[in-house]
Scaffold this motif. Structure first.
Motif, PDB file in Angstrom:
ATOM      1  N   GLY A  12       0.819  -1.198   0.000  1.00  0.00           N
ATOM      2  CA  GLY A  12       0.000   0.000   0.000  1.00  0.00           C
ATOM      3  C   GLY A  12       0.859   1.257   0.000  1.00  0.00           C
ATOM      4  N   LEU A  13       0.259   2.328  -0.402  1.00  0.00           N
ATOM      5  CA  LEU A  13       1.000   3.584  -0.545  1.00  0.00           C
ATOM      6  C   LEU A  13       1.478   4.110   0.802  1.00  0.00           C
ATOM      7  N   PHE A  14       0.671   3.867   1.848  1.00  0.00           N
ATOM      8  CA  PHE A  14       0.992   4.458   3.142  1.00  0.00           C
ATOM      9  C   PHE A  14       1.542   3.454   4.149  1.00  0.00           C
ATOM     10  N   ASP A  15       2.023   2.314   3.625  1.00  0.00           N
ATOM     11  CA  ASP A  15       2.562   1.271   4.506  1.00  0.00           C
ATOM     12  C   ASP A  15       3.685   1.775   5.392  1.00  0.00           C
ATOM     13  N   PHE A  16       4.449   2.746   4.852  1.00  0.00           N
ATOM     14  CA  PHE A  16       5.607   3.215   5.612  1.00  0.00           C
ATOM     15  C   PHE A  16       5.186   3.942   6.881  1.00  0.00           C
ATOM     16  N   LEU A  17       3.913   4.322   6.962  1.00  0.00           N
ATOM     17  CA  LEU A  17       3.449   5.023   8.159  1.00  0.00           C
ATOM     18  C   LEU A  17       3.227   4.050   9.325  1.00  0.00           C
ATOM     19  N   ILE A  18       2.953   2.802   8.968  1.00  0.00           N
ATOM     20  CA  ILE A  18       2.739   1.807  10.015  1.00  0.00           C
ATOM     21  C   ILE A  18       4.096   1.223  10.384  1.00  0.00           C
ATOM     22  N   THR A  19       4.570   1.509  11.580  1.00  0.00           N
ATOM     23  CA  THR A  19       5.872   0.971  11.966  1.00  0.00           C
ATOM     24  C   THR A  19       5.664  -0.394  12.607  1.00  0.00           C
ATOM     25  N   LYS A  20       6.357  -1.385  12.044  1.00  0.00           N
ATOM     26  CA  LYS A  20       6.268  -2.725  12.610  1.00  0.00           C
ATOM     27  C   LYS A  20       7.090  -2.784  13.885  1.00  0.00           C
ATOM     28  N   LYS A  21       6.565  -3.468  14.860  1.00  0.00           N
ATOM     29  CA  LYS A  21       7.298  -3.598  16.110  1.00  0.00           C
ATOM     30  C   LYS A  21       8.405  -4.641  15.924  1.00  0.00           C
ATOM     31  N   PRO A  22       9.643  -4.269  16.229  1.00  0.00           N
ATOM     32  CA  PRO A  22      10.721  -5.248  16.047  1.00  0.00           C
ATOM     33  C   PRO A  22      10.539  -6.428  16.993  1.00  0.00           C
ATOM     34  N   THR A  23      10.604  -7.616  16.433  1.00  0.00           N
ATOM     35  CA  THR A  23      10.339  -8.805  17.240  1.00  0.00           C
ATOM     36  C   THR A  23      11.597  -9.610  17.539  1.00  0.00           C
ATOM     37  N   ALA A  24      12.698  -9.280  16.841  1.00  0.00           N
ATOM     38  CA  ALA A  24      13.923 -10.062  17.016  1.00  0.00           C
ATOM     39  C   ALA A  24      14.424 -10.005  18.456  1.00  0.00           C
ATOM     40  N   SER A  25      14.266  -8.817  19.079  1.00  0.00           N
ATOM     41  CA  SER A  25      14.768  -8.688  20.456  1.00  0.00           C
ATOM     42  C   SER A  25      13.938  -9.543  21.420  1.00  0.00           C
ATOM     43  N   ILE A  26      12.653  -9.679  21.116  1.00  0.00           N
ATOM     44  CA  ILE A  26      11.807 -10.556  21.953  1.00  0.00           C
ATOM     45  C   ILE A  26      12.289 -11.996  21.804  1.00  0.00           C
ATOM     46  N   ALA A  27      12.545 -12.380  20.538  1.00  0.00           N
ATOM     47  CA  ALA A  27      13.030 -13.740  20.268  1.00  0.00           C
ATOM     48  C   ALA A  27      14.321 -14.006  21.034  1.00  0.00           C
ATOM     49  N   LYS A  28      15.216 -13.031  20.999  1.00  0.00           N
ATOM     50  CA  LYS A  28      16.508 -13.206  21.647  1.00  0.00           C
ATOM     51  C   LYS A  28      16.353 -13.392  23.156  1.00  0.00           C
ATOM     52  N   ASP A  29      15.524 -12.554  23.763  1.00  0.00           N
ATOM     53  CA  ASP A  29      15.313 -12.667  25.210  1.00  0.00           C
ATOM     54  C   ASP A  29      14.701 -14.017  25.578  1.00  0.00           C
ATOM     55  N   ARG A  30      13.705 -14.421  24.800  1.00  0.00           N
ATOM     56  CA  ARG A  30      13.048 -15.706  25.098  1.00  0.00           C
ATOM     57  C   ARG A  30      14.038 -16.859  24.960  1.00  0.00           C
ATOM     58  N   LEU A  31      14.836 -16.796  23.891  1.00  0.00           N
ATOM     59  CA  LEU A  31      15.808 -17.879  23.672  1.00  0.00           C
ATOM     60  C   LEU A  31      16.860 -17.926  24.775  1.00  0.00           C
ATOM     61  N   ARG A  32      17.337 -16.746  25.181  1.00  0.00           N
ATOM     62  CA  ARG A  32      18.338 -16.706  26.247  1.00  0.00           C
ATOM     63  C   ARG A  32      17.852 -17.466  27.466  1.00  0.00           C
ATOM     64  N   ILE A  33      16.600 -17.198  27.839  1.00  0.00           N
ATOM     65  CA  ILE A  33      16.051 -17.802  29.049  1.00  0.00           C
ATOM     66  C   ILE A  33      15.855 -19.309  28.875  1.00  0.00           C
ATOM     67  N   ILE A  34      15.236 -19.694  27.761  1.00  0.00           N
ATOM     68  CA  ILE A  34      14.913 -21.118  27.603  1.00  0.00           C
ATOM     69  C   ILE A  34      16.177 -21.952  27.406  1.00  0.00           C
ATOM     70  N   VAL A  35      17.136 -21.396  26.673  1.00  0.00           N
ATOM     71  CA  VAL A  35      18.380 -22.142  26.439  1.00  0.00           C
ATOM     72  C   VAL A  35      19.154 -22.304  27.755  1.00  0.00           C
ATOM     73  N   ALA A  36      19.217 -21.240  28.538  1.00  0.00           N
ATOM     74  CA  ALA A  36      19.903 -21.324  29.835  1.00  0.00           C
ATOM     75  C   ALA A  36      19.213 -22.351  30.728  1.00  0.00           C
ATOM     76  N   HIS A  37      17.890 -22.324  30.715  1.00  0.00           N
ATOM     77  CA  HIS A  37      17.116 -23.253  31.529  1.00  0.00           C
ATOM     78  C   HIS A  37      17.377 -24.702  31.102  1.00  0.00           C
ATOM     79  N   GLU A  38      17.344 -24.928  29.796  1.00  0.00           N
ATOM     80  CA  GLU A  38      17.525 -26.298  29.316  1.00  0.00           C
ATOM     81  C   GLU A  38      18.948 -26.793  29.511  1.00  0.00           C
ATOM     82  N   ARG A  39      19.903 -25.859  29.412  1.00  0.00           N
ATOM     83  CA  ARG A  39      21.297 -26.264  29.657  1.00  0.00           C
ATOM     84  C   ARG A  39      21.495 -26.667  31.104  1.00  0.00           C
TER      85      ARG A  39
END
Lengths: 87, 269
Positions: A2-29
């Motif tokens: 769409g023409l105005f897509d740039f107005l909608i800023t997507k929330k970055p999700t990579a940092s959420i992924a990283k935090d979740r992985l840090r916790i679960i990987v540490a827990h499983e280790r």
């Protein structure tokens, strides 16, 4: 796109992924090695053996591996009923 | 002695077979004598990616069970005289692979003068995956920058450190991280885990970053390992990875968003 897509800023999700992985990987280790795969099977087989002689409930046998310093202790507890009935 | 390299990941569909084929080709292209073995009994696919599916007569399980000799079962690659494929069995059950059987095949290959044996692991942590890694000297852990792939890889790292021959002898399997389906653009916008993120979480050094590329599908359609599509970014990234595997120093490419000029922005390309 769409023409105005740039107005909608997507929330970055990579940092959420990283935090979740840090916790679960540490827990499983941390769980690795301290609770080997064979414990549930050992528990089942012990229960079968004990049942050859005494009638016990499913929860009567508890198997744990406890770390004490550098040593590991296999802690097996069997709760016998008050009036054991021979199987 | 042949160097045994397992290509593994835990999770399925991340690019183990694609990577096995390309790494094997890259090593062969440098003049090494290479065998690449499909450990995915029941779900043979390496032969398709290598483009030799119609030439499979005998397979890995036939060799182990003594129904065929190793030389009969090794399929010589059409492109490189020093590259051979050992296909997985399609029909047998998974118990057909035995530790002793696998050990003997690997030893015989080593005695035949092979420099590298690339073991293409099946997904999961069952027997096939276990046997693919058990005798390994090095491991290429293939990871997509995505939560489930990273988590499963960490599980595999745990197994490499405990359930391998090297681990049993108090040694370590040398582990490398190979990131596939990487999209620098999505990393830049914060939608995708970066190389640094995955390295940090897994505690691994990166041997290669393969950008998301349509060439991978095109190459597999043709039965040509993508590393041979020399114009492709993915091919060049695989070739860099092979160089690093051999201890060469190569700067990391294709991890940054390409800055497009005015004309390519206007007219595409």
């Amino acid at each position: 796109m769409g023409l105005f897509d740039f107005l909608i800023t997507k929330k970055p999700t990579a940092s959420i992924a990283k935090d979740r992985l840090r916790i679960i990987v540490a827990h499983e280790r941390s769980g690795r090695g301290s609770s080997p795969d064979y414990l549930p099977m050992l528990q089942r087989e012990l229960l079968e053996v004990i049942r050859k002689y005494v009638k016990v409930e499913d929860e009567a046998v508890k198997v744990d591996l406890i770390g004490e310093g550098d040593n590991k202790v296999l802690d097996i507890s069997v709760a016998l009923p008050e009036n054991p009935i021979q199987a | 002695m042949a160097e045994i390299i397992v290509v593994t990941s835990g999770k399925g569909g991340v690019g183990k077979t694609t990577s096995s084929a390309s790494v094997a080709c890259g090593l062969a292209r440098r003049g090494h004598k290479v065998a690449v073995i499909d450990f995915d009994v029941g779900l043979r696919n390496l032969d398709l990616i290598m483009g030799c599916e119609r030439r499979v007569v005998y397979d890995f399980v036939n060799v182990i069970s003594g129904e065929a000799g190793l030389k009969q079962a090794l399929i010589k690659d059409k492109r490189f005289d020093n590259l051979f494929v050992l296909a997985a069995s399609q029909t047998r059950d998974k118990d057909a692979l035995t530790t002793e059987g696998v050990e003997k095949v690997l030893k015989d290959l080593s005695d035949e003068g092979f420099d590298y044996i690339v073991c293409d692991s099946p997904a999961g942590i069952e027997k096939g995956a276990f046997l693919a890694m058990y005798f390994a000297d090095q491991a290429i852990v293939v990871v997509n920058p995505e939560v489930s792939s990273v988590r499963d890889s960490d599980r595999i790292l745990g197994l490499l450190a405990s359930k391998t021959k090297r681990a049993e002898n108090g040694e370590r399997v040398k582990e490398h991280l190979l990131l596939t389906r990487y999209s620098p653009k999505r990393v830049e916008t914060g939608e995708m885990l970066s190389v640094g993120d995955v390295e940090e979480i897994l505690g691994l050094k990166t041997i290669g970053v393969i950008p998301e590329s349509g060439d991978v599908l095109n190459a597999s359609n043709k039965g040509e390992p993508v590393i041979l599509e020399t114009e492709s970014d993915a091919a060049q990234a695989y070739d860099d990875a092979v160089s690093r595997l051999l201890g060469e120093d190569r700067p990391m490419r294709f991890t940054q968003v390409e800055k497009k000029g005015f004309f390519s922005k206007m007219f595409g390309g």
